[in-house]
Design an enzyme around this catalytic site. Structure first.
Site, PDB file in Angstrom:
ATOM      1  N   HIS A   1      -1.582   1.167  -4.006  1.00 46.21           N
ATOM      2  CA  HIS A   1      -1.617   2.877  -4.062  1.00 46.21           C
ATOM      3  C   HIS A   1      -0.980   3.371  -5.050  1.00 46.21           C
ATOM      4  CE1 HIS A   1      -4.047   1.904   0.299  1.00 46.21           C
ATOM      5  NE2 HIS A   1      -4.452   1.670  -1.395  1.00 46.21           N
TER       6      HIS A   1
ATOM      7  N   GLN B   1       0.752  -1.134   0.372  1.00 44.89           N
ATOM      8  CA  GLN B   1      -0.257   0.006   0.046  1.00 44.89           C
ATOM      9  C   GLN B   1       0.828   1.257   0.208  1.00 44.89           C
ATOM     10  OE1 GLN B   1      -3.983  -0.864   3.073  1.00 44.89           O
ATOM     11  NE2 GLN B   1      -1.990  -1.950   3.865  1.00 44.89           N
ATOM     12  N   ASN B   2       2.822   1.275   0.024  1.00 46.31           N
ATOM     13  CA  ASN B   2       3.010   2.573   0.350  1.00 46.31           C
ATOM     14  C   ASN B   2       3.294   3.141  -1.005  1.00 46.31           C
ATOM     15  OD1 ASN B   2       3.047   1.077   3.081  1.00 46.31           O
ATOM     16  ND2 ASN B   2       4.986   0.254   3.027  1.00 46.31           N
TER      17      ASN B   2
ATOM     18  N   SER C   1      -2.836  -1.413   9.523  1.00 45.90           N
ATOM     19  CA  SER C   1      -3.745  -1.186  10.267  1.00 45.90           C
ATOM     20  C   SER C   1      -5.060  -1.672   9.259  1.00 45.90           C
ATOM     21  CB  SER C   1      -4.216   0.134  10.603  1.00 45.90           C
ATOM     22  OG  SER C   1      -4.775   0.595   9.726  1.00 45.90           O
TER      23      SER C   1
HETATM   24  N1  APR Z   1       6.619  -2.499  12.847  1.00 46.44           N
HETATM   25  C1  APR Z   1       5.470  -2.954  12.425  1.00 46.44           C
HETATM   26  N2  APR Z   1       4.358  -2.140  11.905  1.00 46.44           N
HETATM   27  C2  APR Z   1       3.957  -1.404  12.573  1.00 46.44           C
HETATM   28  C3  APR Z   1       5.335  -0.218  12.987  1.00 46.44           C
HETATM   29  C4  APR Z   1       6.541  -0.574  13.034  1.00 46.44           C
HETATM   30  N3  APR Z   1       7.632  -0.714  13.636  1.00 46.44           N
HETATM   31  N4  APR Z   1       5.201   0.517  13.282  1.00 46.44           N
HETATM   32  C5  APR Z   1       4.337   1.033  12.801  1.00 46.44           C
HETATM   33  N5  APR Z   1       3.173  -0.120  13.280  1.00 46.44           N
HETATM   34  C6  APR Z   1       2.031  -0.220  12.935  1.00 46.44           C
HETATM   35  C7  APR Z   1       0.876   0.443  12.685  1.00 46.44           C
HETATM   36  O1  APR Z   1       0.679  -0.461  14.339  1.00 46.44           O
HETATM   37  C8  APR Z   1      -0.248   0.171  12.162  1.00 46.44           C
HETATM   38  O2  APR Z   1      -1.322  -0.906  12.721  1.00 46.44           O
HETATM   39  O3  APR Z   1       1.750  -0.139  10.510  1.00 46.44           O
HETATM   40  C9  APR Z   1       0.306   0.329  11.140  1.00 46.44           C
HETATM   41  C10 APR Z   1       0.553   1.361  10.580  1.00 46.44           C
HETATM   42  O4  APR Z   1      -0.930   1.663   9.997  1.00 46.44           O
HETATM   43  P1  APR Z   1      -1.489   3.274   9.073  1.00 46.44           P
HETATM   44  O5  APR Z   1      -0.421   4.087   8.827  1.00 46.44           O
HETATM   45  O6  APR Z   1      -2.935   3.064   9.017  1.00 46.44           O
HETATM   46  O7  APR Z   1      -1.138   2.586   7.534  1.00 46.44           O
HETATM   47  P2  APR Z   1      -1.908   1.435   6.323  1.00 46.44           P
HETATM   48  O8  APR Z   1      -2.453   0.937   7.217  1.00 46.44           O
HETATM   49  O9  APR Z   1      -0.332   1.378   5.557  1.00 46.44           O
HETATM   50  O10 APR Z   1      -2.500   2.698   5.645  1.00 46.44           O
HETATM   51  C11 APR Z   1      -3.219   2.499   4.662  1.00 46.44           C
HETATM   52  O11 APR Z   1      -4.461   4.141   4.117  1.00 46.44           O
HETATM   53  O12 APR Z   1      -3.628   7.050   4.620  1.00 46.44           O
HETATM   54  C12 APR Z   1      -4.320   5.586   3.455  1.00 46.44           C
HETATM   55  O13 APR Z   1      -3.488   5.319   0.486  1.00 46.44           O
HETATM   56  C13 APR Z   1      -3.044   5.144   2.560  1.00 46.44           C
HETATM   57  O14 APR Z   1      -1.543   3.473   1.815  1.00 46.44           O
HETATM   58  C14 APR Z   1      -2.092   3.941   2.922  1.00 46.44           C
HETATM   59  C15 APR Z   1      -3.377   3.341   4.060  1.00 46.44           C
END
Ligand code: APR
Length: 241
Positions: free
Chosen positions: A119, A101-102, A190
């Site tokens: 994405h 998703q990154n 998440s």
């Molecule tokens: N190691 C593992 N997991 C981690 C770490 C780490 N060091 N730090 C944070 N996390 C976890 C958090 O607990 C959380 O569950 O990574 C997750 C980050 O969640 P989000 O910030 O919601 O990222 P993501 O799930 O990729 O978001 C999806 O949302 O805003 C949109 O398009 C954007 O691609 C993104 C999408």
């Protein structure tokens, strides 16, 4: 020292079609903040900035924010041990692909070849008039919003804004992998943003085992994760591989 349950190591060893599904959490230790949770981008910025209707209405303001939110942070970021562990897994022929998703390009920088950018990415910009794509580094930001050198149209980052469709080729490839995988590594996400967050449910429906790596429980943890390895991706993934 991170201890990995024996069954997880067995699953990895004998998996026929392992796939990884990654989110912002895998890049946190590369200095890129997540979107949600502690230090999350959405604690500081309004997600509206990444809404396509906002971008079309206020392209100059949107570009200003996006450059601060993403480009300045991403260009300094380097892959961390979690990214390199997945690259090693692909080198060993033991990872069929990554759906990420990154938009930070860190999986490719770490060496992974089979990466589905669900994405889109920050590498390129696209002209909303003529559809031509340019590498971001080729574009001058003297004037905002940047204009297409070819037709003068509005240039947009080549990542998916809220309200935009997932690139068709990415969606198709992701769907196919979810129906074939027998082991899905769900790393640092998440699980709240659709349609991306629905992918692990498809894998589960088609019989995959789900191994989740996350610092905290996610939407998946008590629903579909068969194993939940709690901790930092940069510590757990190298131990897994
Ligand atoms: N190691 C593992 N997991 C981690 C770490 C780490 N060091 N730090 C944070 N996390 C976890 C958090 O607990 C959380 O569950 O990574 C997750 C980050 O969640 P989000 O910030 O919601 O990222 P993501 O799930 O990729 O978001 C999806 O949302 O805003 C949109 O398009 C954007 O691609 C993104 C999408």
């Amino acid at each position: 020292m991170i201890s990995i349950p024996e069954e997880v190591l067995n699953l990895l060893q004998h998996s026929r079609f392992p796939v990884a599904f990654t989110g912002a959490g895998i890049s946190v230790e590369s200095g890129i903040p997540p979107f949600r949770g502690p230090g999350g981008i959405w604690n500081k910025y309004d997600p509206e900035i990444l809404d396509i209707s906002y971008f079309l209405k206020y392209p100059e303001e949107s570009w200003k924010q996006i450059r601060k939110m993403f480009y300045e942070v991403i260009e300094k970021a380097r892959p961390n041990p979690a990214h390199y562990a997945l690259a090693e897994m692909e080198n060993q022929g033991r990872l069929k692909g990554i759906i990420t998703q990154n938009i930070d390009n860190l999986h490719q920088k770490a060496g992974n070849k089979k990466v589905v950018e669900y994405h889109g990415n920050t590498r390129d910009v696209v002209c909303l008039e003529c559809g031509k794509k340019y590498p971001l580094l080729q574009i001058s930001f003297e004037q905002l919003p940047p204009r297409c050198p070819q037709c003068g149209g509005l240039l947009k980052p080549d990542f998916v804004f809220f309200g935009e469709p997932i690139p068709a080729d990415a969606a198709l490839q992701a769907e196919e992998w979810m129906k074939n995988t027998d082991l899905l590594l769900v790393i640092g996400t998440s699980g709240v943003v659709v349609p991306a967050s629905l992918l692990p449910y498809t894998a589960k429906q088609y019989g995959a085992k789900i191994v989740e790596v996350n610092l905290y429980p996610s939407e998946y943890t008590n629903r579909i994760s068969d194993y939940f390895l709690q901790g930092k991706a940069s510590e757990i993934l190298p131990a897994l591989i």
